[in-house]
Enzyme design. Structure first.
Site, PDB file in Angstrom:
ATOM      1  N   GLU A 147       0.788  -1.224   0.000  1.00  0.00           N
ATOM      2  CA  GLU A 147       0.000   0.000   0.000  1.00  0.00           C
ATOM      3  C   GLU A 147       0.826   1.284   0.000  1.00  0.00           C
ATOM      4  O   GLU A 147       0.360   2.306  -0.487  1.00  0.00           O
ATOM      5  CB  GLU A 147      -0.936  -0.002   1.214  1.00  0.00           C
ATOM      6  CG  GLU A 147      -1.995  -1.093   1.178  1.00  0.00           C
ATOM      7  CD  GLU A 147      -2.928  -0.953  -0.009  1.00  0.00           C
ATOM      8  OE1 GLU A 147      -3.518   0.131  -0.181  1.00  0.00           O
ATOM      9  OE2 GLU A 147      -3.053  -1.932  -0.775  1.00  0.00           O
ATOM     10  N   SER A 436     -49.610 -36.555   0.883  1.00  0.00           N
ATOM     11  CA  SER A 436     -49.859 -37.681   1.786  1.00  0.00           C
ATOM     12  C   SER A 436     -48.975 -37.672   3.023  1.00  0.00           C
ATOM     13  O   SER A 436     -49.197 -38.476   3.943  1.00  0.00           O
ATOM     14  CB  SER A 436     -49.668 -39.000   1.031  1.00  0.00           C
ATOM     15  OG  SER A 436     -50.663 -39.140   0.025  1.00  0.00           O
TER      16      SER A 436
END
Length: 741
Positions: A147, A436
């Site tokens: 950086e 069912s």
């Protein structure tokens, strides 16, 4: 004077006459020889006059130059004074470093499994204060190399870096302040602090909007960054500035700060990261979500290798160390790499109290009921079945839930693939017709009324005249009739007509009471079709209801939270399961009889594909009208598992019933879940066999005019009072009377 005898005072000639006399006079005068003639004087040239136009412009430019210089140095002085004043002002507003480390308004939620191991995070996780001096040297070097290589030498801003960034942006066709910013770490900290502007909920809708606004680069903000960065350098040390930076940067996957990111990705402190791990963390600074290793590990490794190269170039690593870092890239922790339990974590966030989950302002740790072994087994089973038995182009979905008999959820799959956080969870959010799979509640009501699985019911044509709808004639899936069958056979073969007969005989209100008592909270349709599962429910509700059958007829409330505490605090804010056992719905005897009936579904009925080797199982299949939904829900003595399959848009399934793929998924899940567990028989009561009655003559449940019988004239099935040989005939006669036979 003639009388004095002295020579007159006359000065000597300094130079000889032009006639050639020598300096010092002739022989008679005592001179020293002839004089040198003096050189002739050069005539003076006449003075040249300047061109008036040239003179005018020269004077004008000179004046402009003096004005520019005057304005420049005065302007520079004014700028310096303003800059200095702004720097002093910002420096006076900066608080102690400790107050700048965590800027989140909301807290985070860390989730642990039943064994206390972390498996999921929600919100932005803050790992706690990480001082730059305490961070790994590898991490400090990786960040600076990536950086701001001149971080330790500049005074907060780098004019050369800004100029270079502007040139790069312009060449790329962007605006001068779009894209590459050329900011120093100090300037990035200034931006992270939003140049001193604090979050205000009346201005920004959310923290995300606030941070997005703060990251927007404009000329004015770039100008304002300079004195703020200078103020940071004046107020804090380089180590302090790095400390702020290390704690505030967002590094993907909900991790705020390097400590949280290191724990999130590697399961270790940022003080202990290796060069390869440090490079991967530093690589996240450019684009946290894009380079997050949990999103794409190879992309994160490639980015980390670039950082390793920068570290070697700037002499933070030797060539051998760099080669080793590239050869042995960072590996994710098991929790980070598994990405499992996402649907379960979403459910916990939805079901927990908002002020301790979604809206928490503190960092919260939740210990849950999730078992990562079961979760992994469930996910692997779903993957296997879909890979081997579902066409690659199919968009059919599935959902699976595994829970204990007390309702503790141990595993959850919300879709056929692992989906991003907050995605639609089909296990808890999808309301689907149950088909069912609803029938066990019909027979639960009958068992609770004193009937036996060996009692008989008619599977013969039936027509009901429903007010407002006209005649309704249910049919079986196979489009045939089996005559007189036992209740066990009716359930095992999922016969529709017997289920309707029993439901009507028991009373729909009674069936609804049983279903709701077991945890079906959806609106149940009070019509004859209730028995066939036309009402909707979630998989979570259905699985929890079946758990009530397993534990002896007592309802359960599905739950996923064991306790909740603040991070760093051993004392729980909330302890004890937020769910578990509820009220009794049916008797223990009725539940054991029903369990027997459901074992026959698996052994001899529609659920044979779910049969397990070495473990007794009970369950029920379910397929809705037009096969839009297919279910299999069942249990062993250890766990209850529910499986749903269908399309999100209700497209009918092709060739799929509850006894097909859902039963196979159930089998795969439970085979893995039960692996290594002792075989434990189910608690069940096997009924005494009954003698079948003679074949009845079928009549619809209507009067002679074809109108439905009023409920007052629709007697219930009689409860058996003894085990006499005529009991079966008595029950059959009661059934006939109930339906007008």
């Amino acid at each position: 004077m003639s009388g004095s005898g002295k020579r007159p005072l006359v000065a000597e000639r300094r130079y000889a006459q032009a006639s050639g006399g020598r300096r010092g006079g002739g022989a008679g005068s005592g001179g020293g020889g002839p004089r040198k003639p003096s050189p002739p004087r050069k005539p003076r040239s006449p003075k040249r006059r300047r061109n008036p136009i040239v003179a005018l412009f020269a004077g004008l430019f000179g004046l402009i130059g003096r004005v520019i210089w005057g304005v420049t140095w005065r302007g520079a002085l004014a700028v310096a004074l303003i800059l200095g004043a702004a720097t002093l002002y910002f420096a006076s507003t900066l608080p102690d470093v400790s107050k700048l480390l965590d800027a989140r308004v909301k807290g985070s939620v860390t989730m642990q499994d039943v064994n206390g191991d972390t498996f999921a995070w929600r919100g932005e996780t803050y790992g706690g204060t990480l001082r730059a001096a305490d961070a790994s040297e590898n991490l400090r070097n990786a960040v600076v190399a990536t950086e701001d290589r001149r971080f330790y030498r500049h005074f907060g801003v780098s004019p050369r870096g800004i100029a270079s960034a502007i040139a790069i942006n312009v060449r790329a066709g962007r605006g001068p302040f779009e894209g590459n910013g050329g900011s120093t770490i100090t300037q990035q900290v200034a931006k992270l602090l939003c140049l001193g502007v604090e979050y205000d909920s009346s201005v920004w809708k959310s923290e995300a909007d606030y941070e997005s606004d703060c990251r927007t680069t404009t000329l004015w903000r770039k100008i304002k960054e300079v004195p703020y960065a200078l103020a940071l350098e004046a107020k804090y040390s380089k180590s302090d500035i790095l400390t702020i930076y290390f704690n505030r940067v967002y590094l993907g996957a909900g991790a705020r700060g390097f400590e949280a990111a290191s724990q999130r990705y590697f399961g270790k402190s940022a003080a202990d990261v290796s060069p390869a791990e440090a490079a991967m963390l530093a690589g996240l600074l450019r684009a946290p979500s894009y380079y997050a290793p949990t999103n794409n590990l190879q992309r994160a490794i490639d980015r980390a290798n670039v950082i390793v190269g920068l570290m070697e170039e700037q002499h933070y690593l030797t060539h051998a160390q760099a080669e080793d870092a590239i050869a042995h890239p960072a590996a994710l922790s098991p929790a980070a790499s598994s990405r499992s339990g996402g649907a379960f974590a979403d459910w916990v966030m939805e079901s927990g109290p908002d002020f301790l989950t979604r809206d928490t302002t503190e960092d919260v740790v939740i210990r849950t009921t999730l078992d990562q072994r079961i979760q992994a087994a469930t996910e692997a089973a779903v993957t296997k079945v879909f890979k081997e038995k579902v066409s690659s182009g199919s968009k059919a979905q599935t959902a699976v839930i595994v829970m204990s008999a007390d309702g503790a959820v141990r595993g959850m799959v919300g879709g056929r693939t692992v989906e991003p956080q907050g995605s639609f969870n089909r296990a808890t959010q999808a309301l689907r017709q149950t088909g069912s799979a609803f029938k066990p509640f019909v027979y639960a009501a009958a068992m609770d009324e004193g009937f036996s699985p060996a009692d008989f019911v008619e599977d013969t044509p039936l027509t009901l005249n429903i007010p407002g709808s006209g005649p309704w004639t249910p049919s079986n899936y196979e489009r045939n009739f089996q005559g007189i069958v036992t209740l066990t056979q009716a359930l095992a073969n999922s016969l529709n007509i017997p289920a309707v007969r029993v439901s009507e005989a028991m009373g729909r209100e009674n069936v609804i009471r049983v279903a709701q008592g077991f945890g079906i909270h959806s609106n149940l349709v009070n019509s004859p079709s209730l028995a066939l599962g036309v009402s909707e429910a979630t998989l979570l509700e259905m699985t929890g209801a079946y758990a009530g059958i397993l534990n002896g007829g007592q309802s359960v409330h599905p739950y996923g939270v064991l306790d909740l505490r603040l991070q760093g605090d051993d004392r729980p804010l909330m302890s004890g399961a937020q769910g578990g056992m509820g009220e009794r719905v049916i008797s223990d005897r009725a539940a054991q009889l029903l369990t027997y009936m459901m074992t026959q579904v698996v052994e001899n009925g529609t659920g044979r594909r779910a049969r397990l080797s070495g473990h007794e199982a009970a369950g029920k299949t379910g397929t809705t009208s037009a096969a839009r939904d297919a279910w299999f829900i069942g249990f062993t003595a250890d766990y209850v598992t529910g499986v749903w399959m269908g399309y999100d848009d209700n497209t009918p399934l092709t060739g799929v019933t509850g006894g097909g793929l859902p039963a196979e998924i159930w089998h795969e899940v439970m085979t893995r879940v039960e692996d290594g567990l002792p075989s434990t028989p189910l608690r069940k009561i096997i009924p005494e066999p009954r003698v079948p009655p003679s074949q009845p003559t079928n009549r619809p449940v209507t009067d002679e005019n074809g109108n439905p019988l009023p409920e007052s004239q629709d007697p219930q099935l009689a409860r058996p009072q003894d085990d006499s040989p005529n009991m079966a005939e008595r029950i059959l006669n009661d059934v006939r009377r109930a339906f007008g036979g």
